[in-house]
Design a protein around this motif. Structure first.
Motif, PDB file in Angstrom:
ATOM      1  N   VAL A  12       0.892  -1.007  -0.215  1.00 19.17           N
ATOM      2  CA  VAL A  12       0.092   0.034   0.026  1.00 19.17           C
ATOM      3  C   VAL A  12       0.884   1.147   0.012  1.00 19.17           C
ATOM      4  CG1 VAL A  12      -2.036  -1.077   1.112  1.00 19.17           C
ATOM      5  CG2 VAL A  12      -0.209  -0.091   2.498  1.00 19.17           C
ATOM      6  N   SER A  13       0.448   2.375  -0.500  1.00 18.89           N
ATOM      7  CA  SER A  13       1.059   3.398  -0.883  1.00 18.89           C
ATOM      8  C   SER A  13       1.424   4.442   0.496  1.00 18.89           C
ATOM      9  CB  SER A  13       0.637   4.233  -1.945  1.00 18.89           C
ATOM     10  OG  SER A  13      -0.370   4.643  -1.924  1.00 18.89           O
ATOM     11  N   GLY A  14       0.402   4.240   1.339  1.00 15.59           N
ATOM     12  CA  GLY A  14       0.231   4.959   2.522  1.00 15.59           C
ATOM     13  C   GLY A  14      -0.864   5.264   3.010  1.00 15.59           C
ATOM     14  N   HIS A  15      -1.311   5.615   4.305  1.00 20.80           N
ATOM     15  CA  HIS A  15      -2.588   5.989   4.571  1.00 20.80           C
ATOM     16  C   HIS A  15      -3.548   6.449   3.652  1.00 20.80           C
ATOM     17  CE1 HIS A  15      -6.098   5.820   7.067  1.00 20.80           C
ATOM     18  NE2 HIS A  15      -5.988   7.219   7.068  1.00 20.80           N
ATOM     19  N   ARG A  16      -3.080   7.733   3.177  1.00 19.07           N
ATOM     20  CA  ARG A  16      -3.842   8.668   2.307  1.00 19.07           C
ATOM     21  C   ARG A  16      -3.202   9.538   1.534  1.00 19.07           C
ATOM     22  NH1 ARG A  16      -9.372  11.618   4.606  1.00 19.07           N
ATOM     23  NH2 ARG A  16      -9.691  12.895   2.895  1.00 19.07           N
ATOM     24  N   VAL A  17      -3.211   9.147   0.088  1.00  8.87           N
ATOM     25  CA  VAL A  17      -2.192   9.830  -0.830  1.00  8.87           C
ATOM     26  C   VAL A  17      -3.153  10.328  -1.892  1.00  8.87           C
ATOM     27  CG1 VAL A  17      -0.168   8.594   0.036  1.00  8.87           C
ATOM     28  CG2 VAL A  17      -1.694   7.685  -2.033  1.00  8.87           C
ATOM     29  N   ALA A  18      -2.391  11.105  -2.749  1.00  9.44           N
ATOM     30  CA  ALA A  18      -3.492  11.639  -4.132  1.00  9.44           C
ATOM     31  C   ALA A  18      -2.254  11.339  -5.204  1.00  9.44           C
ATOM     32  CB  ALA A  18      -3.731  13.158  -4.018  1.00  9.44           C
ATOM     33  N   ALA A  19      -2.885  11.308  -6.598  1.00  6.21           N
ATOM     34  CA  ALA A  19      -1.887  11.227  -7.603  1.00  6.21           C
ATOM     35  C   ALA A  19      -1.193  12.428  -7.830  1.00  6.21           C
ATOM     36  CB  ALA A  19      -2.808  11.107  -8.960  1.00  6.21           C
ATOM     37  N   ALA A  20       0.068  12.552  -8.062  1.00  9.20           N
ATOM     38  CA  ALA A  20       0.954  13.531  -8.296  1.00  9.20           C
ATOM     39  C   ALA A  20       1.256  14.198  -9.422  1.00  9.20           C
ATOM     40  CB  ALA A  20       2.507  12.967  -7.607  1.00  9.20           C
ATOM     41  N   ALA A  21      -0.155  13.993 -10.190  1.00 11.01           N
ATOM     42  CA  ALA A  21      -0.112  14.509 -11.538  1.00 11.01           C
ATOM     43  C   ALA A  21       0.078  16.121 -11.749  1.00 11.01           C
ATOM     44  CB  ALA A  21      -1.249  14.132 -12.032  1.00 11.01           C
ATOM     45  N   GLU A  22       0.726  16.734 -12.682  1.00 11.29           N
ATOM     46  CA  GLU A  22       0.959  17.936 -13.011  1.00 11.29           C
ATOM     47  C   GLU A  22       0.374  18.480 -14.343  1.00 11.29           C
ATOM     48  OE1 GLU A  22       4.847  19.322 -12.463  1.00 11.29           O
ATOM     49  OE2 GLU A  22       5.192  18.154 -10.355  1.00 11.29           O
ATOM     50  N   GLY A  23      -0.115  19.609 -14.292  1.00 11.40           N
ATOM     51  CA  GLY A  23      -0.846  20.025 -15.615  1.00 11.40           C
ATOM     52  C   GLY A  23      -1.849  19.183 -16.041  1.00 11.40           C
ATOM     53  N   ASP A  24      -2.000  19.078 -17.429  1.00 15.47           N
ATOM     54  CA  ASP A  24      -3.256  18.517 -17.799  1.00 15.47           C
ATOM     55  C   ASP A  24      -2.860  17.027 -17.879  1.00 15.47           C
ATOM     56  OD1 ASP A  24      -4.015  21.163 -18.781  1.00 15.47           O
ATOM     57  OD2 ASP A  24      -3.400  20.957 -20.915  1.00 15.47           O
ATOM     58  N   VAL A  25      -3.826  16.379 -18.041  1.00 15.61           N
ATOM     59  CA  VAL A  25      -3.890  15.018 -17.741  1.00 15.61           C
ATOM     60  C   VAL A  25      -4.510  14.417 -19.206  1.00 15.61           C
ATOM     61  CG1 VAL A  25      -4.764  12.844 -16.809  1.00 15.61           C
ATOM     62  CG2 VAL A  25      -3.750  14.650 -15.422  1.00 15.61           C
ATOM     63  N   VAL A  26      -3.940  13.487 -19.874  1.00 13.53           N
ATOM     64  CA  VAL A  26      -4.648  12.780 -21.098  1.00 13.53           C
ATOM     65  C   VAL A  26      -4.878  11.600 -20.702  1.00 13.53           C
ATOM     66  CG1 VAL A  26      -4.253  12.381 -23.612  1.00 13.53           C
ATOM     67  CG2 VAL A  26      -3.195  14.556 -22.501  1.00 13.53           C
TER      68      VAL A  26
ATOM     69  N   ALA B 245      -5.648  21.017 -16.074  1.00 12.84           N
ATOM     70  CA  ALA B 245      -5.052  21.168 -14.629  1.00 12.84           C
ATOM     71  C   ALA B 245      -6.161  21.729 -13.906  1.00 12.84           C
ATOM     72  CB  ALA B 245      -3.877  21.779 -14.481  1.00 12.84           C
ATOM     73  N   GLY B 246      -6.094  21.125 -12.501  1.00 11.34           N
ATOM     74  CA  GLY B 246      -7.187  21.558 -11.636  1.00 11.34           C
ATOM     75  C   GLY B 246      -8.521  20.971 -11.618  1.00 11.34           C
ATOM     76  N   SER B 247      -8.868  20.195 -12.892  1.00  9.91           N
ATOM     77  CA  SER B 247     -10.018  19.628 -13.149  1.00  9.91           C
ATOM     78  C   SER B 247     -10.090  18.117 -12.944  1.00  9.91           C
ATOM     79  CB  SER B 247     -10.626  20.004 -14.564  1.00  9.91           C
ATOM     80  OG  SER B 247     -10.623  21.329 -14.718  1.00  9.91           O
TER      81      SER B 247
END
Length: 168
Positions: A6-20, A125-127
């Protein structure tokens, strides 16, 4: 088979900018028409192998999707940019162009034995928002890596409204 940590208790994707996000799939309409649908499966596997071995291809990650019964097979892909996705699709020296041409030749007389589809989404980004709790990275987090959720008190809607999907 080992279970990913498991990656840790509570994490989020480290994506930056637009995501395709690129979704692609096929539906086997006639099981007995193996000569029409099996080459499409083999071609997709070859393309994924080619892309995964080329660190400059722009493919960040992919995952098979369940659902749709045994007739429908889909893959979600995460790309660095839409330009890299389109460059791969039109690359005369890669696996895609010959596989696409061969597929089109095979289906002309197949009477609908196999169907294919794809959808491409460029998410600004941000969406986008992600969270993973006590599990290995998946989806966007697997493609971009993960980082701790910094605003533990906020709800998903608040993170999206504030543009917290952007991790810079």
């Amino acid at each position: 088979m080992s279970v990913p940590p498991v990656s840790g208790h509570r994490v989020a994707a480290a994506a930056e900018g637009d995501v395709v996000v690129f979704l692609i799939g096929m539906r086997i309409n006639r099981w007995r028409a193996v000569r029409h649908w099996l080459p499409a499966v083999v071609g997709m596997l070859r393309m994924l192998k080619e892309l995964s071995q080329d660190g400059e291809s722009g493919l960040l990650g992919h995952r098979g999707l369940g659902g749709g019964g045994s007739r429908v097979h889909s893959i979600v892909q995460y790309w660095e940019s839409s330009e890299k996705l389109l460059a791969y699709a039109s690359d005369q020296g890669g696996q895609h162009r010959p596989a696409w041409a061969a597929f089109n030749r095979r289906v002309r007389g197949s009477e609908g034995a196999v169907g294919i589809w794809h959808e491409t989404y460029v998410v600004p980004a941000g969406s986008y928002e992600s969270i993973y709790i006590d599990m290995p990275p998946a989806g966007l987090g697997e493609a971009w890596g993960v980082e701790p959720v910094s605003r533990r008190g906020e709800r998903a809607a608040q993170r999206l409204e504030s543009g917290a999907g952007r991790r810079r």
